[in-house]
Design a protein around this motif. Structure first.
Motif, mmCIF file in Angstrom:
data_model
loop_
_atom_site.group_PDB
_atom_site.id
_atom_site.type_symbol
_atom_site.label_atom_id
_atom_site.label_comp_id
_atom_site.label_asym_id
_atom_site.label_seq_id
_atom_site.Cartn_x
_atom_site.Cartn_y
_atom_site.Cartn_z
ATOM 1 N N ILE A 38 47.694 -64.489 -15.971
ATOM 2 C CA ILE A 38 48.401 -63.686 -17.208
ATOM 3 C C ILE A 38 47.607 -62.352 -17.108
ATOM 4 O O ILE A 38 46.744 -62.124 -17.361
ATOM 5 C CB ILE A 38 47.669 -64.441 -18.351
ATOM 6 N N LYS A 39 48.665 -61.504 -17.202
ATOM 7 C CA LYS A 39 48.447 -60.016 -17.334
ATOM 8 C C LYS A 39 49.116 -59.385 -18.719
ATOM 9 O O LYS A 39 50.448 -59.756 -18.794
ATOM 10 C CB LYS A 39 48.901 -59.357 -16.136
ATOM 11 N N PHE A 40 48.694 -58.746 -19.332
ATOM 12 C CA PHE A 40 49.213 -57.953 -20.647
ATOM 13 C C PHE A 40 48.699 -56.552 -20.631
ATOM 14 O O PHE A 40 47.146 -56.360 -20.185
ATOM 15 C CB PHE A 40 49.265 -58.838 -21.666
ATOM 16 N N PRO A 41 49.244 -55.510 -21.293
ATOM 17 C CA PRO A 41 48.662 -54.384 -21.594
ATOM 18 C C PRO A 41 47.389 -54.567 -22.671
ATOM 19 O O PRO A 41 47.516 -55.161 -23.376
ATOM 20 C CB PRO A 41 49.567 -53.313 -22.144
ATOM 21 N N TYR A 42 46.259 -53.543 -22.489
ATOM 22 C CA TYR A 42 45.172 -53.523 -23.278
ATOM 23 C C TYR A 42 45.937 -52.960 -24.668
ATOM 24 O O TYR A 42 45.427 -53.666 -25.733
ATOM 25 C CB TYR A 42 44.411 -52.756 -22.586
ATOM 26 N N ARG A 43 46.810 -52.247 -24.670
ATOM 27 C CA ARG A 43 47.179 -51.678 -25.920
ATOM 28 C C ARG A 43 48.552 -51.380 -25.911
ATOM 29 O O ARG A 43 49.263 -51.088 -24.839
ATOM 30 C CB ARG A 43 46.679 -50.341 -26.356
ATOM 31 N N ILE A 44 49.356 -51.335 -26.873
ATOM 32 C CA ILE A 44 50.607 -51.159 -27.034
ATOM 33 C C ILE A 44 50.684 -49.861 -28.093
ATOM 34 O O ILE A 44 49.996 -49.936 -29.165
ATOM 35 C CB ILE A 44 51.964 -52.144 -27.114
ATOM 36 N N TYR A 45 51.745 -49.099 -28.072
ATOM 37 C CA TYR A 45 51.718 -48.043 -29.185
ATOM 38 C C TYR A 45 53.114 -48.074 -29.925
ATOM 39 O O TYR A 45 53.527 -47.080 -30.625
ATOM 40 C CB TYR A 45 51.399 -46.532 -28.501
ATOM 41 N N TYR A 46 53.910 -49.059 -29.637
ATOM 42 C CA TYR A 46 55.222 -49.072 -30.382
ATOM 43 C C TYR A 46 55.004 -49.445 -31.771
ATOM 44 O O TYR A 46 54.239 -50.488 -32.176
ATOM 45 C CB TYR A 46 56.186 -50.523 -29.813
ATOM 46 N N ILE A 47 55.866 -48.824 -32.525
ATOM 47 C CA ILE A 47 55.952 -49.131 -34.095
ATOM 48 C C ILE A 47 56.340 -50.589 -34.301
ATOM 49 O O ILE A 47 57.340 -51.012 -33.656
ATOM 50 C CB ILE A 47 56.687 -48.006 -34.633
ATOM 51 N N ASP A 48 55.743 -51.297 -35.207
ATOM 52 C CA ASP A 48 56.184 -52.655 -35.461
ATOM 53 C C ASP A 48 57.223 -52.571 -36.298
ATOM 54 O O ASP A 48 57.327 -52.407 -37.444
ATOM 55 C CB ASP A 48 55.017 -53.132 -36.321
ATOM 56 N N ASN A 49 58.171 -53.147 -35.738
ATOM 57 C CA ASN A 49 59.826 -53.087 -36.538
ATOM 58 C C ASN A 49 60.058 -54.681 -36.828
ATOM 59 O O ASN A 49 61.470 -55.073 -36.951
ATOM 60 C CB ASN A 49 60.699 -52.392 -36.030
ATOM 61 N N SER A 50 59.202 -55.743 -36.355
ATOM 62 C CA SER A 50 59.687 -56.982 -36.318
ATOM 63 C C SER A 50 60.094 -57.590 -37.640
ATOM 64 O O SER A 50 60.901 -58.760 -37.730
ATOM 65 C CB SER A 50 58.359 -57.697 -35.896
ATOM 66 N N ASP A 51 59.515 -57.024 -38.823
ATOM 67 C CA ASP A 51 60.136 -57.683 -40.128
ATOM 68 C C ASP A 51 61.770 -57.674 -40.005
ATOM 69 O O ASP A 51 62.391 -58.592 -40.730
ATOM 70 C CB ASP A 51 59.559 -56.991 -41.186
ATOM 71 N N ILE A 52 62.396 -56.631 -39.380
ATOM 72 C CA ILE A 52 63.871 -56.584 -39.178
ATOM 73 C C ILE A 52 64.278 -57.970 -38.721
ATOM 74 O O ILE A 52 65.471 -58.450 -39.126
ATOM 75 C CB ILE A 52 64.144 -55.420 -38.409
ATOM 76 N N PHE A 53 63.871 -58.352 -37.559
ATOM 77 C CA PHE A 53 64.576 -59.499 -36.820
ATOM 78 C C PHE A 53 63.714 -60.726 -36.509
ATOM 79 O O PHE A 53 64.118 -61.751 -36.028
ATOM 80 C CB PHE A 53 64.802 -58.828 -35.437
ATOM 81 N N LEU A 54 62.424 -60.698 -37.094
ATOM 82 C CA LEU A 54 61.807 -62.094 -37.007
ATOM 83 C C LEU A 54 62.263 -63.193 -37.192
ATOM 84 O O LEU A 54 62.140 -64.071 -36.747
ATOM 85 C CB LEU A 54 60.321 -61.748 -37.956
ATOM 86 N N GLU A 55 62.732 -63.383 -38.595
ATOM 87 C CA GLU A 55 63.343 -64.539 -38.902
ATOM 88 C C GLU A 55 64.644 -65.194 -37.920
ATOM 89 O O GLU A 55 64.923 -66.429 -38.174
ATOM 90 C CB GLU A 55 64.008 -64.715 -40.333
ATOM 91 N N SER A 56 65.210 -64.510 -37.310
ATOM 92 C CA SER A 56 66.289 -64.616 -36.405
ATOM 93 C C SER A 56 65.861 -65.302 -34.993
ATOM 94 O O SER A 56 66.516 -65.904 -34.083
ATOM 95 C CB SER A 56 67.193 -63.616 -35.929
#
Length: 181
Positions: A38-56
């Motif tokens: 399992i590999k993933f980036p140590y950090r991401i820098y993307y702005i959190d826009n998840s409130d827009i689509f989370l419920e879907s």
């Protein structure tokens, strides 16, 4: 899971905090789980826009999203998404994200995680930590280093520090783990 990851990636904003020119750090975190890397980036820098689509999203897609944002450069975002993940019936593949965030410097994340996990059966997490004993012990030592640097003044006794309690009670850390390396 590939289709779900692709869907989430397309929904995540490509805008970054402070116009950072990269969306993900080059540093990568690696763990093994049941013979899978399992590999993933140590950090991401993307702005959190998840409130827009989370419920879907489906439950699995939400877990994917929460894991991705648990690597955010913003500690508030990491805490928000880890809290959401811990409140779900999270799957084993999410455990590396949970363990990794707990060797970092935001004590409020350690406090929240401990408060949630102390009421849960954490045998799956303990098993994962044993499978990744070298990385896990490095994470434990890293957590100690952050306590020493940032929190020692308000938590004089490491024995009472929340990070120590979390690693020992919920993740299964013991000195014998380090001796086995």
């Amino acid at each position: 899971m590939e289709n779900d990851v692709t869907k989430i990636y397309k929904l995540i904003s490509q805008k970054t905090y402070n116009n950072v020119t990269i969306g993900e750090s080059q540093d990568v975190v690696e763990y093994f789980q049941d013979d899978n890397l399992i590999k993933f980036p140590y950090r991401i820098y993307y702005i959190d826009n998840s409130d827009i689509f989370l419920e879907s999203l489906s439950e699995q897609q939400k877990m994917i999203l929460h894991c991705i944002y648990s690597r955010s450069c913003d500690g508030y975002i990491r805490r928000k998404h880890l809290n959401s993940l811990l409140m779900m019936d999270y799957e084993d593949w999410t455990i590396p994200y949970i363990v990794k965030i707990c060797d970092e410097y935001v004590v409020e994340i350690l406090e929240m995680t401990y408060e949630i996990l102390k009421e849960q059966d954490t045998e799956r997490i303990k098993k994962f930590c044993l499978q990744n004993i070298e990385s896990f012990c490095k994470g434990y030592n890293r957590m100690i280093s952050y306590w020493n640097e940032y929190y020692r003044f308000r938590n004089k006794s490491f024995q009472k520090y929340i990070g120590r309690k979390l690693f020992r009670e919920c993740f299964g850390y013991s000195r014998s783990m380090e001796r086995s390396l």
